[in-house]
Design an enzyme around this catalytic site. Sequence first.
Site, PDB file in Angstrom:
ATOM      1  N   GLU A 100      13.696  17.725  33.146  1.00 20.29           N
ATOM      2  CA  GLU A 100      12.706  16.656  33.206  1.00 20.29           C
ATOM      3  C   GLU A 100      12.645  16.078  34.611  1.00 20.29           C
ATOM      4  OE1 GLU A 100      10.066  15.353  32.246  1.00 20.29           O
ATOM      5  OE2 GLU A 100      10.535  14.225  30.444  1.00 20.29           O
ATOM      6  N   ASP A 104      12.126   7.700  31.610  1.00 22.33           N
ATOM      7  CA  ASP A 104      11.659   6.323  31.745  1.00 22.33           C
ATOM      8  C   ASP A 104      11.964   5.605  30.425  1.00 22.33           C
ATOM      9  OD1 ASP A 104      10.094   3.989  32.116  1.00 22.33           O
ATOM     10  OD2 ASP A 104       8.630   5.056  33.317  1.00 22.33           O
TER      11      ASP A 104
END
Length: 179
Positions: A100, A104
């Site tokens: 990734e 977040d």
Amino acid sequence: MAEKETVGKILITEKEIVKRAKELGRQITRDYQGEELVILGTLKGAIMWMADLMKNIDLDTRIDFVSASSYGSSTTSSGVVKITKDISMDIYNKNILIVEDIVDTGTTLKYLKAYLADRNPKSIRICTMLDKPSRRKVDLQADYIGFQVEDLFIVGYGLDYDQKYRNLPYISYLEPSEI
């Protein structure tokens, strides 16, 4: 050829990213020694990080890509995850490493991990270039983390704003007035 103008303040240089990819690549190689590994890149942001990481993983590997999002065209997560490109291989009893660009809220990755788990892989781990724990909304922790960043709108090295800035060779951020 004119020199490119720097976008924002450089938080992490290309040299630092490449060095960290080497370190994590060695660690992943040790952790999966003697095993095959499926490296699953999340489109589009993880491509540059995935390429650097793969160069440093000394294992029998396969690669595939998935595209999932909870953002749509917004800059904030909607909380609803949509798979827009599924993987193309059978992952039954395989070691999966999701690569990734940034973790977040964690919403998309938590969904993706559960989605892939339904296909009965041997293991699923996450390697992220950037981790932004201050924004986490779900219980999710990456297994391999390149760098931790503050709550800024990050661009560069694969990360974009409205499809721009992905090609920057460093990690930077945009000020709220630029978004």
